[in-house]
Design a protein around this motif. Structure first.
Motif, short mmCIF file in Angstrom:
data_model
loop_
_atom_site.label_atom_id
_atom_site.label_comp_id
_atom_site.label_asym_id
_atom_site.label_seq_id
_atom_site.Cartn_x
_atom_site.Cartn_y
_atom_site.Cartn_z
N TYR B 17 36.09 -5.08 12.07
CA TYR B 17 37.39 -4.55 12.50
C TYR B 17 37.08 -3.44 13.49
O TYR B 17 36.56 -2.40 13.10
N ARG B 20 33.89 -1.26 13.15
CA ARG B 20 33.42 -1.23 11.76
C ARG B 20 33.01 -2.63 11.31
O ARG B 20 33.85 -3.53 11.19
N ILE B 22 32.03 -5.45 8.84
CA ILE B 22 32.28 -5.72 7.44
C ILE B 22 31.14 -6.56 6.85
O ILE B 22 30.63 -6.26 5.78
N SER B 42 35.85 -5.92 -5.04
CA SER B 42 37.07 -5.74 -4.26
C SER B 42 36.76 -4.96 -2.98
O SER B 42 36.01 -3.99 -3.01
N GLY B 43 37.32 -5.43 -1.88
CA GLY B 43 37.12 -4.72 -0.61
C GLY B 43 35.85 -5.10 0.12
O GLY B 43 35.53 -4.51 1.14
N CYS B 44 35.12 -6.10 -0.38
CA CYS B 44 33.85 -6.42 0.27
C CYS B 44 34.05 -7.31 1.49
O CYS B 44 33.14 -7.50 2.28
N GLY B 45 35.23 -7.87 1.64
CA GLY B 45 35.48 -8.67 2.83
C GLY B 45 35.71 -10.14 2.56
O GLY B 45 35.53 -10.97 3.45
N LYS B 46 36.14 -10.46 1.35
CA LYS B 46 36.37 -11.87 1.03
C LYS B 46 37.57 -12.42 1.80
O LYS B 46 37.49 -13.48 2.42
N SER B 47 38.66 -11.68 1.74
CA SER B 47 39.84 -12.14 2.49
C SER B 47 39.53 -12.19 3.98
O SER B 47 40.00 -13.08 4.69
N THR B 48 38.75 -11.24 4.44
CA THR B 48 38.40 -11.21 5.86
C THR B 48 37.59 -12.45 6.22
O THR B 48 37.84 -13.07 7.26
N GLN B 91 46.75 -14.55 -0.05
CA GLN B 91 46.68 -13.63 -1.18
C GLN B 91 48.08 -13.17 -1.59
O GLN B 91 48.38 -13.02 -2.75
N GLU B 169 42.54 -15.87 -4.07
CA GLU B 169 42.92 -15.44 -5.42
C GLU B 169 44.08 -16.25 -5.97
O GLU B 169 45.16 -15.72 -6.22
N HIS B 202 38.46 -13.69 -8.56
CA HIS B 202 37.84 -12.70 -9.45
C HIS B 202 37.82 -13.21 -10.87
O HIS B 202 37.29 -12.55 -11.74
N1 LIG Z 1 43.49 -4.97 9.21
C1 LIG Z 1 42.38 -4.25 8.91
N2 LIG Z 1 41.94 -3.29 9.74
C2 LIG Z 1 40.81 -2.58 9.43
N3 LIG Z 1 40.08 -2.76 8.34
C3 LIG Z 1 40.47 -3.71 7.47
C4 LIG Z 1 41.65 -4.51 7.70
N4 LIG Z 1 41.80 -5.36 6.67
C5 LIG Z 1 40.78 -5.10 5.83
N5 LIG Z 1 39.98 -4.12 6.31
C6 LIG Z 1 38.77 -3.61 5.66
O1 LIG Z 1 37.88 -4.68 5.49
C7 LIG Z 1 37.28 -4.63 4.21
C8 LIG Z 1 37.42 -5.96 3.54
O2 LIG Z 1 38.77 -6.20 3.25
P1 LIG Z 1 39.23 -7.53 2.55
O3 LIG Z 1 40.71 -7.52 2.49
O4 LIG Z 1 38.58 -8.67 3.21
O5 LIG Z 1 38.64 -7.32 1.09
P2 LIG Z 1 38.63 -8.33 -0.14
O6 LIG Z 1 37.21 -8.62 -0.43
O7 LIG Z 1 39.52 -9.48 0.11
O8 LIG Z 1 39.19 -7.42 -1.31
P3 LIG Z 1 40.16 -7.82 -2.54
O9 LIG Z 1 39.30 -8.50 -3.53
O10 LIG Z 1 40.62 -6.50 -3.05
O11 LIG Z 1 41.27 -8.66 -2.01
C9 LIG Z 1 37.92 -3.50 3.46
O12 LIG Z 1 36.97 -2.47 3.34
C10 LIG Z 1 39.07 -3.05 4.30
O13 LIG Z 1 39.10 -1.65 4.35
#
Ligand SMILES: Nc1ncnc2c1ncn2[C@@H]1O[C@H](COP(=O)(O)OP(=O)(O)OP(=O)(O)O)[C@@H](O)[C@H]1O
Ligand SMILES: [Mg+2]
Lengths: 370, 252
Positions: B17, B20, B22, B42-48, B91, B169, B202
């Motif tokens: 992003y 930054r 990921i 959580s927050g590791c970037g799975k959705s990303t 999600q 999820e 999860h």
């Molecule tokens: N639109 C965005 N702009 C900047 N950073 C983002 C954005 N969306 C997510 N992030 C960052 O990217 C990282 C990964 O986010 P992501 O949503 O992929 O996590 P996740 O693994 O799906 O978490 P969860 O299990 O809680 O859904 C997070 O640290 C978040 O801060």
């Protein structure tokens, strides 16, 4: 690839061929009309080729028909994959918690007007409640018990004031020009050119500037209030505030309300000045007046009362704009479509309120001879 | 569409992003018919990662190939046509709030098939039955609960019988019985239609019930630190983090 067919013989539904949505396939209703299922039955899928959703939707309809008659099908001999998926459907139908909704029926006019009346009653109730809420919230502010954050208030002041100067000056400049230009035509007939200054001055100060600023702010800021609060409602942010024990009027409505009410008069004064300059340009270049003569006439013919009436009007319109926007936002439904609807409503109601309020104020000032 | 041994191929994918980063330099393929899990804290970037796989976000570096094609090398129309081969459950469901559930499911069918209105309605109803929402055709998304929205989103993802399904999820917000049914449904889809599934989850129960392959993302090293069948990962965890994750911090 062979065509999809379904035949019913001696209590066995025989499926043959490829059931793909891209190819022709039997119709479930027609099939049931030709083969009313009675008694125990089963499905034979040994000659079934490839299949997709079309087969599932066909079978789910036929199975549902059977279930309604009390003749559930025996699925045990089906291929594993198909059987389990059909089982899920059977489970789903058996545990269905909703009846399919009736399509919108034609309601009688009496029924409709009754519904409208109930809706109206609810709305009036909500408006009264909202007004009371805002009043109480103001009272809490005066007695220093409000939970309003002043940072929010200043952010809103900047949003309603300085950020709106561009559009307000653009329109008021144009209004000044137009008023002077249109006025100059009859004034020239009577050789009363200097009075173009009174036309612009009285017109703008007393009425045009407040109305114009009110309408611009309705489109610019009421709409944004409604959309913002409405989206908060959709995201359950308002609920989160509520359960935290923060009155949403203190926290969200009050800063916006105060900012709008205080900034509207300021914007109007600014609009007055810009429009007078606009009028002066026409006076100097089109009517051969000097700037000095223009300003002199302006000062001698425009009374301070005109300005006061204008400012009070602004104050009222600001209140109405802010209330329409915030009220609509707080009473938003929980979907994106609802946000669109209330944003439209905020602008429309603001403008309607502006028209009504301005008319009332004008009548009152005429009666009181102010 | 011809069959692909690896419907999803990811090579040297870097996700970011802005500045930054990921995840850095991810490499993996997903085999046809696999239930491929993306797991990690959580927050590791799975959705990303999922957003990269379905072409919502361009890779900062590297390529993602779906069914042998690179999203970002395709033209706009090609890409739109291509989208009908994948189904996605978001999600937060992503149901269109101004449409009823039936209309939500019908839209992909109307856009991409020549089916008549009646066939479409029947498919919608059967999809809703499949996910346990029989009778809710004419409800709006805002009128049903969170878990029900999840299932409706699933029904919509299934509308076009896609070759690859992406779930973010899926079992969050479901009661245990529905979650189990959903796992069952996922297995059915794979077994009967040969669908390839990519699931972010999860839920330990479903990780072990449905998963045939998995990657574990580590946010500290920004890389994949575990790969393989979740049962094998549990038996022989490559790192303490994975062991902790898969045993619910030792509680299992
Ligand atoms: N639109 C965005 N702009 C900047 N950073 C983002 C954005 N969306 C997510 N992030 C960052 O990217 C990282 C990964 O986010 P992501 O949503 O992929 O996590 P996740 O693994 O799906 O978490 P969860 O299990 O809680 O859904 C997070 O640290 C978040 O801060
Ligand atoms: Mg996520």
């Amino acid at each position: 690839m062979s065509d999809a067919t379904a035949t019913f013989q001696n209590g066995v539904l025989i499926l043959q061929g490829d059931w793909k949505r891209t190819a022709p396939h039997p119709d479930a209703d027609q099939f049931l009309k030709d083969n009313p299922i009675e008694g125990p039955w089963k499905i034979d899928a040994s000659q079934l080729g490839k299949w997709d959703s079309i087969l599932l939707s066909f079978l789910s309809k036929v199975l549902a028909y059977g279930e309604k008659q009390g003749n559930s099908a025996d699925l045990t001999q089906l291929p594993e994959g198909l059987r389990r998926i059909l089982d899920l459907g059977v489970y789903g139908r058996k545990n269905a918690t909703a009846q399919r909704r009736q399509q919108d029926q034609e309601l009688s006019i009496v029924h409709k007007s009754g519904l409208f009346g109930l809706e109206l009653k609810k709305t009036i109730h909500e408006i009264i409640y909202f007004t009371g809420d805002v009043t109480l919230s103001l009272f809490r502010l005066i007695t220093f018990r409000s939970k309003m954050r002043w940072g929010d208030f200043f952010a809103q002041v900047i949003n309603c004031g300085p950020r709106a100067l561009g559009i307000v000056s653009l329109i008021s400049f144009l209004m000044g020009l137009i008023l002077a230009f249109v006025g100059s035509i009859p004034l020239k007939w009577f050789h009363a050119e200097p009075y173009v200054a009174s036309l612009v001055g009285i017109g703008m100060l007393r009425l045009m500037a407040p109305v114009m600023v009110g309408v611009v702010m309705a489109g610019r800021t009421s709409a944004s209030y409604a959309a913002e609060l409405g989206t908060m409602q959709v995201n359950e942010e308002l609920d989160a505030l509520h359960t935290l024990g923060v009155p949403q009027t203190d926290f969200l409505v009050l800063p916006r309300f105060l900012a709008m009410t205080l900034m509207l008069p300021v914007l109007a004064v600014f609009a007055d000045i810009v429009s007078i300059i606009g009028g002066m340009i026409v006076a100097v270049f089109d009517m051969d007046l000097t700037a000095h003569a223009y300003l002199n006439t302006l000062v001698t013919t425009t009374r301070l009362n005109d300005l006061f009436v204008g400012l009070i009007t602004c104050f009222v319109l600001g209140t109405l704009d802010a209330c329409c926007g915030c009220y609509q936002g707080i009473h938003c439904g929980r979907s994106a479509a609802a946000v669109g609807k209330i944003t439209t409503a905020a602008v429309v109601y603001s403008i309607v309120c502006i028209v009504i309020a301005t008319s009332l104020i004008t009548v009152i000032t005429v009666i009181l001879k102010i | 569409m011809p069959d692909f041994e690896f419907p999803i191929e990811v090579s040297h994918l870097t996700m970011a992003y802005g500045s930054r980063v990921i995840m850095d330099d991810l490499n993996f393929n997903v085999k046809k018919g696999d239930v491929f899990l993306v797991i990690g804290p959580s927050g590791c970037g799975k959705s990303t990662l999922l957003r990269h796989l379905i072409g919502l976000q361009p890779p900062a570096k590297g390529t993602v190939k779906l069914l042998g094609q690179d999203f970002w090398a395709m033209g706009e129309t090609e890409r739109q046509k291509f989208m009908q081969h994948i189904g996605i459950l978001y999600q937060r469901c992503g149901l269109w709030s101004s449409m009823t559930l039936a209309e939500n499911i019908a839209l992909p069918l109307q856009l991409y098939t020549d089916l008549g209105e009646k066939d479409i309605q029947e498919i919608c109803s059967s999809k809703l039955e499949l996910v346990g929402l029989a009778g809710f055709e004419d409800y709006y998304p805002s009128e049903i609960s969170g878990g029900m929205q999840k299932r409706a989103g699933l029904a919509r993802a299934l509308a076009l019988d896609p070759e690859i399904l992406f779930f973010d999820e899926p079992s969050a917000g479901l009661d245990p019985v529905s979650a189990m049914n959903l796992d069952q449904l996922i297995l059915e889809l794979r077994n009967s239609l040969g669908t390839t599934l990519v699931i972010v989850t999860h839920d330990l129960d479903s990780i072990f019930t449905v998963g045939t392959d998995a990657i574990y993302l580590n946010p500290r090293t920004k890389s994949i630190i575990g790969r393989g069948n979740p049962k094998d990962l549990l038996k022989d965890p490559p790192t303490p983090e994975i062991k902790e994750f898969l045993t619910r911090a030792g509680g299992r």
